[in-house]
Design a protein around this motif. Sequence first.
Motif, PDB file in Angstrom:
ATOM      1  N   TYR A  99       0.843  -1.194   0.000  1.00  0.00           N
ATOM      2  CA  TYR A  99       0.000   0.000   0.000  1.00  0.00           C
ATOM      3  C   TYR A  99       0.880   1.247   0.000  1.00  0.00           C
ATOM      4  CZ  TYR A  99      -3.453  -3.443   1.457  1.00  0.00           C
ATOM      5  OH  TYR A  99      -4.259  -4.551   1.521  1.00  0.00           O
ATOM      6  N   ALA A 100       0.343   2.334  -0.519  1.00  0.00           N
ATOM      7  CA  ALA A 100       1.026   3.633  -0.498  1.00  0.00           C
ATOM      8  C   ALA A 100       0.049   4.679   0.012  1.00  0.00           C
ATOM      9  CB  ALA A 100       1.517   4.007  -1.891  1.00  0.00           C
ATOM     10  N   ILE A 101       0.565   5.717   0.648  1.00  0.00           N
ATOM     11  CA  ILE A 101      -0.281   6.744   1.271  1.00  0.00           C
ATOM     12  C   ILE A 101       0.124   8.139   0.821  1.00  0.00           C
ATOM     13  CG2 ILE A 101      -0.783   7.904   3.467  1.00  0.00           C
ATOM     14  CD1 ILE A 101      -0.771   5.204   4.827  1.00  0.00           C
ATOM     15  N   TYR A 102      -0.891   8.956   0.553  1.00  0.00           N
ATOM     16  CA  TYR A 102      -0.726  10.395   0.398  1.00  0.00           C
ATOM     17  C   TYR A 102      -1.699  11.077   1.363  1.00  0.00           C
ATOM     18  CZ  TYR A 102       1.879  10.379  -4.095  1.00  0.00           C
ATOM     19  OH  TYR A 102       2.827  10.236  -5.082  1.00  0.00           O
ATOM     20  N   MET A 103      -1.240  12.149   2.022  1.00  0.00           N
ATOM     21  CA  MET A 103      -2.131  13.030   2.775  1.00  0.00           C
ATOM     22  C   MET A 103      -1.996  14.417   2.179  1.00  0.00           C
ATOM     23  SD  MET A 103      -2.236  13.846   6.880  1.00  0.00           S
ATOM     24  CE  MET A 103      -3.543  14.835   7.614  1.00  0.00           C
ATOM     25  N   VAL A 104      -3.134  15.009   1.815  1.00  0.00           N
ATOM     26  CA  VAL A 104      -3.133  16.237   1.032  1.00  0.00           C
ATOM     27  C   VAL A 104      -3.997  17.308   1.688  1.00  0.00           C
ATOM     28  CG1 VAL A 104      -3.588  17.213  -1.258  1.00  0.00           C
ATOM     29  CG2 VAL A 104      -2.944  14.789  -1.044  1.00  0.00           C
ATOM     30  N   ASP A 105      -3.443  18.515   1.794  1.00  0.00           N
ATOM     31  CA  ASP A 105      -4.225  19.679   2.213  1.00  0.00           C
ATOM     32  C   ASP A 105      -4.991  20.159   0.987  1.00  0.00           C
ATOM     33  OD1 ASP A 105      -5.227  22.187   2.897  1.00  0.00           O
ATOM     34  OD2 ASP A 105      -3.449  22.769   4.035  1.00  0.00           O
TER      35      ASP A 105
END
Length: 203
Positions: A99-105
């Motif tokens: 799995y890969a994760i991005y957290m974005v404003d």
Amino acid sequence: MKKTLALILCGALMLSIAGCGTTAEPAVSSDAVTQAPAETAPAVADNSDDKFVSAYPAFTVTSESLDGKYWVEACANTADGENASPQLSWEPVEGATVYAIYMVDMNTNNFLHWRSSDITETNLPQGWASSADYVGPYPPPGSTHQYNIYVFALKAPVERVKGGINSQAVKLQEFMDSLDTDAEGNTGNIVAVGRIIGHYTAK
């Protein structure tokens, strides 16, 4: 006279026998009837309203780091909190190995706060990510921003997850779509995408 008395006694006897054959049902008060509470069906994961991942199947991601619709203060940048990445959980996705994760404003032109790759766990405790991969929310004082976390379920590892944290990712769509090609050049690598949305208000 005797005949009349006999007829009266026979009639009374027949009435008593007939009365024994029927049993009145007791009245049931409406107050005594309790119905099982209606169960609420869990929300079905859906990416159709997201401009970045609407093309991909969805799965559900949950977090104990959400207080209502807000990320807890511990997840904020050290100006307010502890810079601890949010706790995340999801069910293993069939066909995915990593799995890969991005957290974005979402309020500052896709500012990246979290980028991790090669994840094999499906339950990440709060504070799991290193400071090299995560920087907590820090919107302008008194303002509230929305932060989306995307979890990509991948068939195989990718060469790299593009984008640098603590900076704007003007090519975020390109970065996300590049995950659909694995390190060996095979396409169709994204099995599904889970997402979870939270907000944070700076002090």
